[in-house]
Scaffold this active site. Structure first.
Site, PDB file in Angstrom:
ATOM      1  N   ARG A  63      -0.664 -21.619 -20.300  1.00 23.39           N
ATOM      2  CA  ARG A  63       0.601 -21.553 -19.558  1.00 23.39           C
ATOM      3  C   ARG A  63       0.599 -22.759 -18.636  1.00 23.39           C
ATOM      4  O   ARG A  63      -0.342 -22.960 -17.877  1.00 23.39           O
ATOM      5  CB  ARG A  63       0.653 -20.251 -18.762  1.00 23.39           C
ATOM      6  CG  ARG A  63       1.763 -20.155 -17.748  1.00 23.39           C
ATOM      7  CD  ARG A  63       3.054 -19.750 -18.446  1.00 23.39           C
ATOM      8  NE  ARG A  63       4.034 -19.185 -17.543  1.00 23.39           N
ATOM      9  CZ  ARG A  63       4.775 -19.876 -16.701  1.00 23.39           C
ATOM     10  NH1 ARG A  63       4.615 -21.175 -16.574  1.00 23.39           N
ATOM     11  NH2 ARG A  63       5.679 -19.278 -15.960  1.00 23.39           N
ATOM     12  N   GLU A  71      13.418 -18.770 -21.458  1.00 17.51           N
ATOM     13  CA  GLU A  71      12.713 -17.889 -22.393  1.00 17.51           C
ATOM     14  C   GLU A  71      13.504 -17.694 -23.679  1.00 17.51           C
ATOM     15  O   GLU A  71      14.736 -17.636 -23.668  1.00 17.51           O
ATOM     16  CB  GLU A  71      12.483 -16.517 -21.747  1.00 17.51           C
ATOM     17  CG  GLU A  71      11.727 -16.548 -20.442  1.00 17.51           C
ATOM     18  CD  GLU A  71      10.272 -16.986 -20.569  1.00 17.51           C
ATOM     19  OE1 GLU A  71       9.701 -16.855 -21.676  1.00 17.51           O
ATOM     20  OE2 GLU A  71       9.713 -17.455 -19.576  1.00 17.51           O
ATOM     21  N   ARG A 110      -3.302 -15.653 -19.949  1.00 12.63           N
ATOM     22  CA  ARG A 110      -3.193 -17.031 -20.409  1.00 12.63           C
ATOM     23  C   ARG A 110      -3.884 -17.954 -19.412  1.00 12.63           C
ATOM     24  O   ARG A 110      -3.854 -17.726 -18.204  1.00 12.63           O
ATOM     25  CB  ARG A 110      -1.725 -17.449 -20.547  1.00 12.63           C
ATOM     26  CG  ARG A 110      -0.988 -16.724 -21.638  1.00 12.63           C
ATOM     27  CD  ARG A 110       0.462 -17.110 -21.696  1.00 12.63           C
ATOM     28  NE  ARG A 110       1.144 -16.663 -20.483  1.00 12.63           N
ATOM     29  CZ  ARG A 110       2.441 -16.763 -20.267  1.00 12.63           C
ATOM     30  NH1 ARG A 110       3.216 -17.327 -21.174  1.00 12.63           N
ATOM     31  NH2 ARG A 110       2.982 -16.328 -19.150  1.00 12.63           N
TER      32      ARG A 110
END
Length: 145
Positions: A63, A71, A110
């Site tokens: 990330r 998104e 992440r």
């Protein structure tokens, strides 16, 4: 008179929005850095990539630290405007390989990282500069700027 006033207000707003140096724009990594070069396997959206990484069963999901991007549609939510364009820009910026500076792990597991082109350009900052993402200060881990 109203036109002059409107132009002055527009100038002041533009100056306030665009003249401040972004903290992200200051990040650079040396071209001659000994940091490893990684190949990007996939780009999920404008702020998440998967790279070829030797210590994580061959793959590592990253990330991008300090930014958020539109998104794609998920969990019944519609796609946000410019999600595809943001993903395409990140794909282009990562196409020659990247260098990474890991800063931590976020709550979904992440890895958080600053990523750089081989020329030393901070991709996180470039995504913001080109309008494909926005600076996300409250989730900016280990911000050294």
């Amino acid at each position: 008179m109203a036109l002059i006033f409107a132009l002055i207000i527009a100038y002041l707003i533009a100056h306030a929005l665009f003249s401040k140096p972004s903290k992200l724009r200051q990040r650079k990594i040396s071209k001659s850095s000994s940091a490893n070069v990684y190949r990007v396997l996939s780009v999920a959206d404008g702020d998440t990539i998967t790279i070829q990484y030797p210590n994580q069963a061959g793959k590592l999901k990253i990330r991008l630290n300090g930014i958020d991007a539109p998104e794609h549609a998920m969990n019944g939510q519609p796609e946000q405007p410019y999600a595809k364009e943001s993903q395409l820009l990140l794909t282009k910026l990562c196409s020659e390989g990247i260098r990474i500076e890991i800063t931590g792990v976020e709550k979904w597991g992440r890895t958080l990282a600053w990523i750089y082109t081989l020329d030393g350009l901070c991709i996180n900052a470039e995504m913001v500069r080109q309008g494909a993402a926005w600076y996300y200060e409250q989730f900016c881990k280990n911000n050294k700027m």
